[in-house]
Design a protein around this motif. Structure first.
Motif, short mmCIF file in Angstrom:
data_model
loop_
_atom_site.label_atom_id
_atom_site.label_comp_id
_atom_site.label_asym_id
_atom_site.label_seq_id
_atom_site.Cartn_x
_atom_site.Cartn_y
_atom_site.Cartn_z
N LEU A 42 0.82 -1.20 0.00
CA LEU A 42 0.00 0.00 0.00
C LEU A 42 0.86 1.25 0.00
CD1 LEU A 42 -2.79 1.31 0.16
CD2 LEU A 42 -2.66 1.10 2.64
N VAL A 43 1.91 1.26 0.79
CA VAL A 43 2.82 2.41 0.86
C VAL A 43 3.47 2.65 -0.49
CG1 VAL A 43 4.96 3.28 1.83
CG2 VAL A 43 3.23 2.26 3.33
N VAL A 44 3.92 1.56 -1.15
CA VAL A 44 4.55 1.69 -2.46
C VAL A 44 3.56 2.25 -3.48
CG1 VAL A 44 5.56 0.42 -4.38
CG2 VAL A 44 6.26 -0.11 -2.03
N ALA A 45 2.30 1.72 -3.44
CA ALA A 45 1.28 2.20 -4.38
C ALA A 45 0.97 3.67 -4.17
CB ALA A 45 0.01 1.36 -4.22
N VAL A 46 0.82 4.08 -2.91
CA VAL A 46 0.54 5.47 -2.60
C VAL A 46 1.70 6.35 -3.02
CG1 VAL A 46 0.18 7.12 -0.74
CG2 VAL A 46 -1.07 4.97 -0.74
N ARG A 47 2.91 5.89 -2.80
CA ARG A 47 4.10 6.67 -3.18
C ARG A 47 4.13 6.90 -4.68
NH1 ARG A 47 9.21 5.66 -5.10
NH2 ARG A 47 10.84 7.10 -4.42
N GLU A 48 3.78 5.85 -5.48
CA GLU A 48 3.82 6.00 -6.92
C GLU A 48 2.77 6.99 -7.41
OE1 GLU A 48 4.20 2.52 -9.29
OE2 GLU A 48 3.11 3.39 -10.97
N THR A 49 1.60 7.00 -6.77
CA THR A 49 0.52 7.85 -7.25
C THR A 49 0.62 9.28 -6.72
OG1 THR A 49 -0.89 7.11 -5.44
CG2 THR A 49 -1.07 5.92 -7.52
N THR A 50 1.44 9.51 -5.69
CA THR A 50 1.49 10.84 -5.11
C THR A 50 2.83 11.54 -5.30
OG1 THR A 50 2.13 9.93 -2.95
CG2 THR A 50 -0.22 10.23 -3.37
N ALA A 51 3.91 10.77 -5.50
CA ALA A 51 5.23 11.38 -5.65
C ALA A 51 5.29 12.17 -6.96
CB ALA A 51 6.31 10.31 -5.62
N LYS A 52 5.79 13.36 -6.90
CA LYS A 52 5.89 14.21 -8.08
C LYS A 52 7.01 13.72 -8.98
CE LYS A 52 6.55 19.06 -9.43
NZ LYS A 52 5.34 19.13 -10.26
N VAL A 53 6.74 13.66 -10.27
CA VAL A 53 7.74 13.27 -11.26
C VAL A 53 8.41 14.53 -11.78
CG1 VAL A 53 8.14 12.15 -13.47
CG2 VAL A 53 6.45 11.20 -11.90
N PHE A 54 9.71 14.67 -11.55
CA PHE A 54 10.46 15.84 -11.99
C PHE A 54 11.12 15.54 -13.34
CE2 PHE A 54 10.26 16.35 -7.39
CZ PHE A 54 9.83 17.67 -7.28
N PHE A 55 10.94 16.45 -14.28
CA PHE A 55 11.44 16.25 -15.64
C PHE A 55 12.94 15.96 -15.65
CE2 PHE A 55 13.08 17.46 -19.75
CZ PHE A 55 12.15 16.95 -20.64
N ASP A 56 13.73 16.79 -14.97
CA ASP A 56 15.18 16.66 -15.04
C ASP A 56 15.70 15.38 -14.40
OD1 ASP A 56 15.37 19.05 -16.38
OD2 ASP A 56 15.71 20.24 -14.57
N GLU A 57 14.89 14.75 -13.56
CA GLU A 57 15.31 13.50 -12.93
C GLU A 57 15.24 12.33 -13.90
OE1 GLU A 57 14.00 10.56 -9.21
OE2 GLU A 57 13.04 12.52 -9.48
N TRP A 58 14.26 12.39 -14.82
CA TRP A 58 13.99 11.24 -15.67
C TRP A 58 14.29 11.46 -17.15
CZ3 TRP A 58 13.17 6.90 -13.12
CH2 TRP A 58 12.62 6.96 -11.83
N PHE A 59 14.35 12.73 -17.59
CA PHE A 59 14.41 13.00 -19.03
C PHE A 59 15.50 14.01 -19.37
CE2 PHE A 59 9.92 12.12 -17.96
CZ PHE A 59 9.72 10.98 -18.73
#
Length: 427
Positions: free
Chosen positions: A10-27
């Protein structure tokens, strides 16, 4: 132990749906162009990957990366290959899915080109494309592992770039909607006509709300792609023309439906030009056009009603707005037990998610028509007849630009939906 494991999930699922995706981190600031072929008939859908292309710019959004503005008739999800974190999502509609509703699709198998842009990942990703039916159920999908270091991804950094110029430059591409307006059916000696047509289109579009007060969130680029012949093909008149994008009337045997099926050719013309929305102006005085969500808007430039048509069709391609008229022929495009994904029509399955908050207390629902022209575009209620259907689908107002071209403005619901899309892409 089991309780702890479930809590961890549940914690992992909540983290994935709520954590902000930062452009410079991934792209990185480049684009992957994903070329697919969608094929099938009225009941079957098949997806094949054609080619992956690397482009020197990313002109799309830098925020809301893992969110969908609309569900669309298809979706693309980009997940980090190692962690399975969703890092980018987008949605679209296609000519292929429109064609599946035609009589021809009951007897033939055909294929259609499609090109989609995603930001260039720093590390390997899994890219999943899905097609959905009219009940919003996924009917076909394809997942591809993409390594940005793959030597077979075609790079275009040194390709020839079409002549282009900024008609409107409001700011950085990361904070603006980058609208490319492409010439179709203009000979090389007619580019002055094209430039004037671009100005006319921009003047018309930005005279409408909410584009008017959010004009500073748009960059507009005129792409001068020359054609050998003038105009577009008209198969019903046995007229075939050689043009930059192969645009043609009579799409799906509908006289006024003006499109191009050559989507790869269109995207090749735009290589090296930063864009995230496309308008194609056709050098023709014949009435016609078409707009497909997140694909393109294409319309003739010189008919007396061309400018109103352009604005209407841009409502489809940019904001994902539905047509609010009906055919009166028993057509069944929507289902009463499924709420349409378009924000300006409803089957009442989930009206609260649409414009219920905009209906004044005391307004009768369904809402009767009025003869008062002053309220026909502004009184928000439930007017039956929309999405090509006479019964069971409702529109927000009696008359709107998504219903008839001689109405001067978009209705309040369409304006809100369009403003939400602009802010989604730029904030």
């Amino acid at each position: 132990m089991r309780r702890f494991f479930l809590l961890l999930l549940l914690v992992v699922a909540v983290r994935e749906t709520t954590a902000k995706v930062f452009f410079d981190e991934w792209f990185v600031n480049r684009s992957l162009r994903l070329d697919y072929v969608f094929s099938g008939d009225s009941v079957n859908q098949h997806i094949a990957l054609d080619e992956i292309v690397s482009l020197p710019y990313w002109a799309g959004r830098h925020n809301n990366l893992d969110s969908l503005a609309l569900f669309g008739n298809g979706q693309i999800y980009v997940r980090d290959a190692e962690t399975d974190i969703l890092i980018y999502a987008t949605s679209f509609s296609t000519l292929f899915q429109e064609w599946q509703h035609t009589p021809e699709a009951a007897t033939k198998v055909k294929s259609f080109e499609n090109c989609f842009m995603v930001p260039m990942p720093k590390r390997p990703v899994r890219i999943r494309v899905e097609l959905a039916d009219s009940r919003q159920r996924v009917t076909a999908s394809l997942t591809t592992l993409v390594d940005p270091a793959d030597i077979l991804i075609r790079k275009t950094d040194h390709c020839r770039v079409q002549p282009h110029s900024y008609v409107l430059r409001s700011g950085n591409m990361a904070r603006c909607v980058d609208l490319a307006i492409v010439a179709e059916g203009y000979r090389a000696d007619q580019m002055n006509v094209f430039q004037e047509d671009v100005r006319r289109f921009c003047n018309e579009l930005f005279a409408h709300e909410p584009y008017a007060h959010l004009k500073d969130r748009f960059n507009v680029i005129a792409v001068a792609s020359p054609s050998r012949d003038e105009g577009a093909s008209i198969p019903s008149q046995k007229v075939w023309r050689e043009t930059a994008l192969g645009a043609s009337f009579d799409t799906f045997y509908s006289e006024r439906y003006l499109t191009t099926l050559h989507v790869k050719r269109l995207n090749d013309v735009l290589t090296g030009i930063p864009f995230d929305q496309v308008v194609v102006l056709v050098n023709s005085n014949k009435y016609g056009g078409g707009g497909i969500y997140n694909l393109y808007m294409l319309a003739s430039a010189h008919h007396e009603k061309s400018l109103p048509v352009c604005v209407h069709e841009f409502g489809h391609s940019f904001a994902g707005l539905a047509d609010e008229y009906d055919y009166g022929d028993g057509t069944d495009y929507y289902h009463k037990d499924v709420e349409p994904w378009e924000k300006n029509i409803t089957t009442l399955k989930d009206f609260k998610s649409k414009w219920a908050d905009m209906v004044e207390e005391g307004t009768p629902l369904p809402t009767p028509k009025s003869r008062d022209k002053k309220v026909r575009n502004t009184r928000v209620g439930l007017f039956e007849g929309a999405g090509y259907m006479e019964k069971g689908v409702f529109r927000p107002v009696q008359d709107c630009r998504m219903r008839v071209n001689d109405v001067p403005a978009f209705c309040p619901v369409c304006q809100r939906a369009t403003e939400q899309m602009i802010k989604f892409l730029t904030e």
